[in-house]
Scaffold this motif. Structure first.
Motif, PDB file in Angstrom:
ATOM      1  N   LEU A   1       0.835  -1.198   0.000  1.00  0.00           N
ATOM      2  CA  LEU A   1       0.000   0.000   0.000  1.00  0.00           C
ATOM      3  C   LEU A   1       0.869   1.247   0.000  1.00  0.00           C
ATOM      4  CD1 LEU A   1      -2.628  -0.973   2.730  1.00  0.00           C
ATOM      5  CD2 LEU A   1      -2.899  -1.074   0.258  1.00  0.00           C
ATOM      6  N   GLU A   2       0.568   2.166  -0.894  1.00  0.00           N
ATOM      7  CA  GLU A   2       1.258   3.458  -0.908  1.00  0.00           C
ATOM      8  C   GLU A   2       0.529   4.438  -0.006  1.00  0.00           C
ATOM      9  OE1 GLU A   2       2.137   7.050  -4.053  1.00  0.00           O
ATOM     10  OE2 GLU A   2       2.183   5.000  -4.792  1.00  0.00           O
ATOM     11  N   ASP A   3      -0.795   4.431  -0.064  1.00  0.00           N
ATOM     12  CA  ASP A   3      -1.599   5.338   0.748  1.00  0.00           C
ATOM     13  C   ASP A   3      -2.963   4.702   0.952  1.00  0.00           C
ATOM     14  OD1 ASP A   3      -2.342   7.606   2.189  1.00  0.00           O
ATOM     15  OD2 ASP A   3      -2.899   8.761   0.416  1.00  0.00           O
ATOM     16  N   ALA A   4      -3.615   5.073   2.039  1.00  0.00           N
ATOM     17  CA  ALA A   4      -4.957   4.573   2.319  1.00  0.00           C
ATOM     18  C   ALA A   4      -5.720   5.613   3.127  1.00  0.00           C
ATOM     19  CB  ALA A   4      -4.888   3.254   3.098  1.00  0.00           C
ATOM     20  N   CYS A   5      -7.021   5.654   2.913  1.00  0.00           N
ATOM     21  CA  CYS A   5      -7.881   6.555   3.666  1.00  0.00           C
ATOM     22  C   CYS A   5      -9.258   5.922   3.799  1.00  0.00           C
ATOM     23  CB  CYS A   5      -7.993   7.903   2.953  1.00  0.00           C
ATOM     24  SG  CYS A   5      -8.973   9.110   3.874  1.00  0.00           S
ATOM     25  N   VAL A   6      -9.818   6.033   4.978  1.00  0.00           N
ATOM     26  CA  VAL A   6     -11.174   5.567   5.229  1.00  0.00           C
ATOM     27  C   VAL A   6     -12.081   6.787   5.248  1.00  0.00           C
ATOM     28  CG1 VAL A   6     -12.706   4.503   6.929  1.00  0.00           C
ATOM     29  CG2 VAL A   6     -10.440   3.531   6.510  1.00  0.00           C
ATOM     30  N   VAL A   7     -13.164   6.716   4.489  1.00  0.00           N
ATOM     31  CA  VAL A   7     -14.160   7.783   4.461  1.00  0.00           C
ATOM     32  C   VAL A   7     -15.440   7.221   5.064  1.00  0.00           C
ATOM     33  CG1 VAL A   7     -15.527   9.299   2.996  1.00  0.00           C
ATOM     34  CG2 VAL A   7     -13.136   8.865   2.439  1.00  0.00           C
ATOM     35  N   VAL A   8     -15.950   7.911   6.073  1.00  0.00           N
ATOM     36  CA  VAL A   8     -17.166   7.474   6.749  1.00  0.00           C
ATOM     37  C   VAL A   8     -18.240   8.525   6.519  1.00  0.00           C
ATOM     38  CG1 VAL A   8     -18.221   6.938   8.981  1.00  0.00           C
ATOM     39  CG2 VAL A   8     -15.861   6.248   8.517  1.00  0.00           C
ATOM     40  N   ARG A   9     -19.403   8.069   6.094  1.00  0.00           N
ATOM     41  CA  ARG A   9     -20.560   8.967   5.997  1.00  0.00           C
ATOM     42  C   ARG A   9     -21.501   8.578   7.124  1.00  0.00           C
ATOM     43  NH1 ARG A   9     -24.712  10.288   1.127  1.00  0.00           N
ATOM     44  NH2 ARG A   9     -25.531  12.176   2.081  1.00  0.00           N
ATOM     45  N   SER A  10     -21.630   9.456   8.084  1.00  0.00           N
ATOM     46  CA  SER A  10     -22.440   9.163   9.263  1.00  0.00           C
ATOM     47  C   SER A  10     -23.909   9.033   8.889  1.00  0.00           C
ATOM     48  CB  SER A  10     -22.256  10.269  10.315  1.00  0.00           C
ATOM     49  OG  SER A  10     -22.816  11.475   9.841  1.00  0.00           O
ATOM     50  N   ALA A  11     -24.691   8.546   9.837  1.00  0.00           N
ATOM     51  CA  ALA A  11     -26.119   8.379   9.605  1.00  0.00           C
ATOM     52  C   ALA A  11     -26.797   9.724   9.304  1.00  0.00           C
ATOM     53  CB  ALA A  11     -26.770   7.717  10.821  1.00  0.00           C
ATOM     54  N   LYS A  12     -26.192  10.812   9.787  1.00  0.00           N
ATOM     55  CA  LYS A  12     -26.730  12.154   9.524  1.00  0.00           C
ATOM     56  C   LYS A  12     -26.248  12.703   8.185  1.00  0.00           C
ATOM     57  CE  LYS A  12     -27.098  13.309  14.384  1.00  0.00           C
ATOM     58  NZ  LYS A  12     -26.661  14.192  15.471  1.00  0.00           N
ATOM     59  N   GLY A  13     -25.362  11.967   7.496  1.00  0.00           N
ATOM     60  CA  GLY A  13     -24.903  12.383   6.181  1.00  0.00           C
ATOM     61  C   GLY A  13     -23.598  13.152   6.153  1.00  0.00           C
ATOM     62  N   LYS A  14     -22.961  13.339   7.317  1.00  0.00           N
ATOM     63  CA  LYS A  14     -21.705  14.082   7.355  1.00  0.00           C
ATOM     64  C   LYS A  14     -20.539  13.164   6.973  1.00  0.00           C
ATOM     65  CE  LYS A  14     -19.002  17.274   9.976  1.00  0.00           C
ATOM     66  NZ  LYS A  14     -18.845  18.114  11.103  1.00  0.00           N
ATOM     67  N   VAL A  15     -19.619  13.673   6.139  1.00  0.00           N
ATOM     68  CA  VAL A  15     -18.485  12.890   5.648  1.00  0.00           C
ATOM     69  C   VAL A  15     -17.255  13.177   6.504  1.00  0.00           C
ATOM     70  CG1 VAL A  15     -16.954  12.519   3.684  1.00  0.00           C
ATOM     71  CG2 VAL A  15     -19.394  12.857   3.308  1.00  0.00           C
ATOM     72  N   HIS A  16     -16.585  12.104   6.975  1.00  0.00           N
ATOM     73  CA  HIS A  16     -15.364  12.202   7.775  1.00  0.00           C
ATOM     74  C   HIS A  16     -14.247  11.439   7.070  1.00  0.00           C
ATOM     75  CE1 HIS A  16     -17.753  13.643  11.191  1.00  0.00           C
ATOM     76  NE2 HIS A  16     -18.617  12.692  10.884  1.00  0.00           N
ATOM     77  N   LEU A  17     -13.067  12.055   6.983  1.00  0.00           N
ATOM     78  CA  LEU A  17     -11.893  11.402   6.407  1.00  0.00           C
ATOM     79  C   LEU A  17     -10.983  10.938   7.537  1.00  0.00           C
ATOM     80  CD1 LEU A  17     -10.834  13.860   3.540  1.00  0.00           C
ATOM     81  CD2 LEU A  17     -12.380  11.924   3.408  1.00  0.00           C
TER      82      LEU A  17
END
Length: 176
Positions: free
Chosen positions: A33-49
């Motif tokens: 792996l060179e790079d990785a990121c997890v993106v979470v979209r909460s139940a309220k629709g907000k995006v977190h990196l």
């Protein structure tokens, strides 16, 4: 050259679990792996990196080391090496943290945020840049997580193998 793979998963924690599994496989040299990121979209629709590489911390540590070295040398010339060392470390850490915060390494943050807006609320996605992968060993390990391939820069054959591996788990979930 690295390949980009973006896969969405049901549940906010699933992408984190897959990344943990991929890191274990990286220790076994099955994937690089060179790079990785997890993106979470909460139940309220907000995006977190959730970046895998903390550039601010790395920049601060690196800056403090270089600043301490140069500050110590300047302080030695001025007959006060401890003051030069302390001043150099403080200035180096500050500028290193600033440069880490302003730099963007690997996968573009704006691309991840815009893609994250397109996944379902209460779900997550994994963005990875892969240098090398042994598909025969990695794909069976990823089947239990399911997932849907959103984007890749893989060859058509590799992308199809990945889709089939992930969808075989999804189709078995709906029949059970």
């Amino acid at each position: 050259m690295s390949d980009l793979v973006v896969v969405s998963f049901k549940g906010e924690e699933t992408a984190d679990q897959v990344l943990t599994k991929l890191r274990q496989m990286q220790k076994e040299h099955l994937i690089d792996l060179e790079d990785a990121c997890v993106v979470v979209r909460s139940a309220k629709g907000k995006v977190h990196l959730k970046q895998a590489v903390d550039l601010v911390r790395i920049g601060a540590v690196s800056g403090a080391a270089w600043g301490g070295l140069f500050g110590g040398l300047v302080g030695l010339m001025l007959l006060n090496p401890l003051a030069g060392l302390a001043t150099g470390m403080a200035i180096g850490a500050g500028t290193g943290a600033l440069s880490g915060a302003l730099s963007d390494y690997g996968i573009d943050d704006d691309f991840m945020r815009s893609t994250g807006q397109n996944i379902e609320p209460g779900s997550s996605a994994l963005f990875i840049l892969v240098r090398r992968v042994n598909f025969d060993k990695v794909l069976p390990e990823l089947k239990p997580f399911g997932g849907k391939v959103l984007k890749t820069s893989l060859t058509n054959d590799q992308e199809e193998r990945l889709r089939k591996a992930l969808e075989s788990m999804n189709s078995s979930d709906t029949t059970a």
